[in-house]
Design a protein around this motif. Structure first.
Motif, PDB file in Angstrom:
ATOM      1  N   LEU A 184      92.831 -50.677   6.605  1.00 64.33           N
ATOM      2  CA  LEU A 184      92.679 -49.003   6.511  1.00 64.33           C
ATOM      3  C   LEU A 184      94.170 -49.274   6.376  1.00 64.33           C
ATOM      4  O   LEU A 184      94.406 -47.576   5.364  1.00 64.33           O
ATOM      5  CB  LEU A 184      91.917 -48.634   7.777  1.00 64.33           C
ATOM      6  N   MET A 185      95.104 -49.529   6.531  1.00 62.77           N
ATOM      7  CA  MET A 185      96.258 -48.951   7.504  1.00 62.77           C
ATOM      8  C   MET A 185      97.392 -48.997   5.974  1.00 62.77           C
ATOM      9  O   MET A 185      97.424 -48.001   5.216  1.00 62.77           O
ATOM     10  CB  MET A 185      97.345 -49.508   7.928  1.00 62.77           C
ATOM     11  N   ARG A 217      95.771 -48.767   3.303  1.00 64.92           N
ATOM     12  CA  ARG A 217      95.361 -48.059   2.025  1.00 64.92           C
ATOM     13  C   ARG A 217      95.877 -46.377   2.646  1.00 64.92           C
ATOM     14  O   ARG A 217      95.907 -45.290   1.255  1.00 64.92           O
ATOM     15  CB  ARG A 217      93.615 -47.839   2.148  1.00 64.92           C
ATOM     16  N   THR A 218      95.866 -46.369   3.854  1.00 65.07           N
ATOM     17  CA  THR A 218      96.326 -45.104   4.538  1.00 65.07           C
ATOM     18  C   THR A 218      97.993 -44.815   3.651  1.00 65.07           C
ATOM     19  O   THR A 218      98.176 -43.801   3.266  1.00 65.07           O
ATOM     20  CB  THR A 218      96.232 -44.679   5.289  1.00 65.07           C
ATOM     21  N   PHE A 230      98.235 -44.452  -0.515  1.00 60.23           N
ATOM     22  CA  PHE A 230      97.672 -42.919  -0.051  1.00 60.23           C
ATOM     23  C   PHE A 230      98.602 -41.920  -0.052  1.00 60.23           C
ATOM     24  O   PHE A 230      98.910 -40.779  -1.144  1.00 60.23           O
ATOM     25  CB  PHE A 230      96.441 -42.043   0.625  1.00 60.23           C
ATOM     26  N   GLN A 231      99.561 -41.474   1.106  1.00 64.40           N
ATOM     27  CA  GLN A 231     100.053 -41.687   1.179  1.00 64.40           C
ATOM     28  C   GLN A 231     101.617 -41.568   0.239  1.00 64.40           C
ATOM     29  O   GLN A 231     102.034 -39.747  -0.318  1.00 64.40           O
ATOM     30  CB  GLN A 231     101.207 -40.934   2.289  1.00 64.40           C
ATOM     31  N   LYS A 238     100.672 -39.578  -2.983  1.00 61.72           N
ATOM     32  CA  LYS A 238     100.615 -38.256  -2.856  1.00 61.72           C
ATOM     33  C   LYS A 238     102.062 -37.857  -3.290  1.00 61.72           C
ATOM     34  O   LYS A 238     102.219 -36.483  -3.458  1.00 61.72           O
ATOM     35  CB  LYS A 238      99.785 -38.172  -1.641  1.00 61.72           C
ATOM     36  N   LYS A 297     104.421 -47.730  15.959  1.00 64.03           N
ATOM     37  CA  LYS A 297     102.983 -47.487  15.984  1.00 64.03           C
ATOM     38  C   LYS A 297     102.984 -46.248  17.157  1.00 64.03           C
ATOM     39  O   LYS A 297     102.955 -46.811  18.745  1.00 64.03           O
ATOM     40  CB  LYS A 297     101.926 -48.302  15.475  1.00 64.03           C
ATOM     41  N   PRO A 298     101.826 -45.176  17.693  1.00 65.66           N
ATOM     42  CA  PRO A 298     101.387 -44.736  16.411  1.00 65.66           C
ATOM     43  C   PRO A 298     102.439 -43.601  15.669  1.00 65.66           C
ATOM     44  O   PRO A 298     103.286 -43.407  17.085  1.00 65.66           O
ATOM     45  CB  PRO A 298     100.053 -43.770  17.168  1.00 65.66           C
ATOM     46  N   PHE A 299     101.927 -43.385  15.196  1.00 65.12           N
ATOM     47  CA  PHE A 299     103.175 -42.536  13.866  1.00 65.12           C
ATOM     48  C   PHE A 299     103.183 -41.462  13.191  1.00 65.12           C
ATOM     49  O   PHE A 299     101.299 -41.056  12.965  1.00 65.12           O
ATOM     50  CB  PHE A 299     104.697 -43.509  13.451  1.00 65.12           C
ATOM     51  N   ILE A 300     102.898 -40.605  13.147  1.00 64.39           N
ATOM     52  CA  ILE A 300     103.095 -39.094  12.108  1.00 64.39           C
ATOM     53  C   ILE A 300     103.363 -39.366  11.173  1.00 64.39           C
ATOM     54  O   ILE A 300     104.566 -39.738  10.080  1.00 64.39           O
ATOM     55  CB  ILE A 300     104.003 -37.859  12.525  1.00 64.39           C
ATOM     56  N   LEU A 301     102.098 -39.121  10.337  1.00 65.46           N
ATOM     57  CA  LEU A 301     101.869 -39.450   8.715  1.00 65.46           C
ATOM     58  C   LEU A 301     103.652 -38.610   8.106  1.00 65.46           C
ATOM     59  O   LEU A 301     103.873 -39.229   6.982  1.00 65.46           O
ATOM     60  CB  LEU A 301     101.075 -39.027   7.814  1.00 65.46           C
ATOM     61  N   PRO A 302     103.595 -37.309   8.043  1.00 63.59           N
ATOM     62  CA  PRO A 302     104.601 -36.179   7.650  1.00 63.59           C
ATOM     63  C   PRO A 302     105.708 -36.794   7.967  1.00 63.59           C
ATOM     64  O   PRO A 302     106.206 -37.117   6.583  1.00 63.59           O
ATOM     65  CB  PRO A 302     104.590 -34.988   8.253  1.00 63.59           C
TER      66      PRO A 302
END
Lengths: 383, 124
Positions: B14-15, B17-18, B21-22, B25, B106-111
């Motif tokens: 899942l990580m 893939r996320t 995807f990011q 994008k 982790k946890p981190f902010i995607l942007p």
């Protein structure tokens, strides 16, 4: 018995009437034993086989659903990372997830697992988005149901889920498990409460009467490091707790969060009856670099246990103010090896002034104590 | 403009893939690996503009992979970002000592992650 006899196949009936009844008792018993063992073994094999087939089928289904859930979640999350999500967005994601058969326990659990994974690994907007999806799908009801299970691991799982998602309404329910005899459940209840309670997350410390194990403390520290939003109280509040492990944990928290205002309360703990607590206070003095308390430590030295004495020496080496050089130099003459070793080490940590003192000591210390001083002055060690 | 090629080595699907995807994008070309062995094989077979590495991986851990990259004269210039659940001082220091360009806990902010990737690619 007669009914059972009628059900038997003809060849068994024939064997029973013509042979079995004629055998001596010992042979009869052996036959029964062989038959029973055979059938029990076959039953066990069948049971294992069936369970494996069922598990394989569940795993296959889970993989399929997992891929679908991951697809929906990754698409949704990425879509909203660069913009503020609105209630409409939440509804949209929820509707997409509702297309999955949520009535199936397996699917519900898979969604919870994936949401928890994302919640743990991403912070910021994604984090709150995940929590909102969880509550919009009313998955907290599924997790709350686990708290009513008679199995401890189901309870622990439910607490972990509710805690991670910060479901405040459930926090009160966790308190009944903070003193559970089961270590894992106890740990889960403590960390769950810390995560879920937004008003007073450390209240569980008031109720904890069991030993707060080091492993539990590491787990709680990890949660505090990951969740920067947790409201921190003044930890010295628990310095008077009857549970010594809580006192030790709170001293560590005071150090971790640099609550310097608690120094006065820390001072009072120098007279605590528990050696472990006093040792922790001494360590805290060093970690917080409380120079003003250094003299206090050296005064206490004589009345302390060997463990605490060594800790005092280490602490003076951490503070390195230079005020304890004479105190440490005297200890290099001590008859106890650990004491003179730690004292020489603490002098070495003082840098140039410590080394100068060690060189001077070389001329005065007895022959048997010289090896420790020479060891500390060995340039190969500092390199 | 030529798309940057990024390799993501992360064992959690899942990580993985996320992040994929990011990055897609953000306009990058992304390749993924779910374990250390596959990751190293991909690094040796292809050239990437950036490598994103998790620490805890099956077969070979992130630090071992990083050491391998830095020992390879043809790959040593590829910038590496380490992602880890452990923000332990020793691990972070070890990562930087081995030549990592950035470290994300982790946890981190995607942007924020996107910006760090962009910044490293620009520096390259």
């Amino acid at each position: 018995m007669e009914k059972l006899y009628n059900f038997l196949p003809a060849f068994i009936k024939e064997f029973y009437n013509n042979h079995f009844l004629a055998y001596p008792l010992i042979i009869k018993v052996a036959y029964v034993g062989i038959f029973l063992t055979f059938f029990v073994t076959m039953f066990c094999y069948l049971l294992v086989f069936t369970r494996r087939v069922v598990q394989a089928s569940v795993n296959k289904k889970a993989e399929k659903w997992k891929a679908e859930i991951e697809n929906i979640l990754t698409n949704s999350i990425i879509a909203f990372t660069s913009e503020d999500y609105t209630d409409e967005h939440i509804i949209e994601i929820t509707e997409n997830l509702k297309k999955l058969p949520l009535k199936k326990r397996l699917v519900r659990q898979l969604i919870i697992n994936e949401l928890i994974f994302l919640h743990r690994n991403f912070s910021g907007k994604v984090n709150t988005l995940i929590s909102r999806i969880y509550t919009s799908l009313e998955l907290q009801k599924h997790s709350q149901k686990k708290l009513r299970s008679w199995r401890w691991f189901n309870k622990a799982e439910g607490i972990a889920e509710l805690g991670e998602m910060g479901i405040q309404e459930s926090a009160g329910d966790f308190l009944q498990y903070v003193n559970s005899r089961n270590i894992t459940l106890r740990m889960q209840a403590q960390s769950g409460y810390l995560q879920a309670s937004q008003t007073d997350p450390f209240v569980f410390l008031d109720y904890t009467n069991q030993n707060l194990l080091t492993f539990h403390q590491i787990n709680l520290m990890d949660i505090l490091n990951r969740n920067k939003d947790i409201k921190l109280p003044v930890f010295s509040k628990w310095f008077t707790s009857a549970n010594d492990s809580v006192v030790i944990f709170c001293i560590r928290l005071t150090v971790r969060f640099h609550q310097i205002d608690s120094v006065k309360d820390l001072l009072r703990l120098f007279n605590h009856p528990n050696e472990e607590v006093r040792k922790e206070v001494i360590t805290a003095v060093g970690d917080l670099s409380l120079v003003d308390l250094e003299q206090h430590l050296t005064i206490h030295f004589r009345n302390e246990t060997q463990e605490c004495r060594l800790e005092i020496i280490k602490t003076t080496g951490k503070i390195c103010s230079g005020d304890s050089l004479n105190f440490l130099s005297d200890l290099v003459f001590n008859t106890d090896f650990s004491t003179r070793f730690e004292a020489a080490k603490a002098l070495k940590r003082h840098g140039e002034m410590g080394e100068e003192r060690l060189f001077r000591l070389l001329e005065t210390v007895p022959e048997e104590n010289k090896s420790v001083v020479l060891h500390m002055l060995d340039t190969k060690l500092s390199a | 403009m030529k798309k940057s090629r990024i390799l993501v080595i992360e064992d959690e699907n899942l990580m993985n893939r996320t992040i994929e995807f990011q990055l897609k994008k953000d306009g990058h070309e992304v390749d993924t690996a779910l374990d250390g062995k596959t990751g190293v094989a991909k690094i040796e077979a292809n050239y990437y503009d950036l490598i994103i590495l998790d620490i805890m991986l099956p077969y070979l851990n992130g630090l071992e992979i990083l050491a391998k990259i830095k020992q390879n004269p043809e790959r040593r210039d590829i910038p590496v970002i380490i992602i880890s659940a452990t923000g332990l001082e020793d691990t972070v220091l070890e990562g930087f000592k081995l030549g990592a360009n950035d470290f994300i806990t982790k946890p981190f902010i995607l942007p924020e992650f996107s910006i760090r990737v962009k910044r490293l690619l620009m520096l390259k």
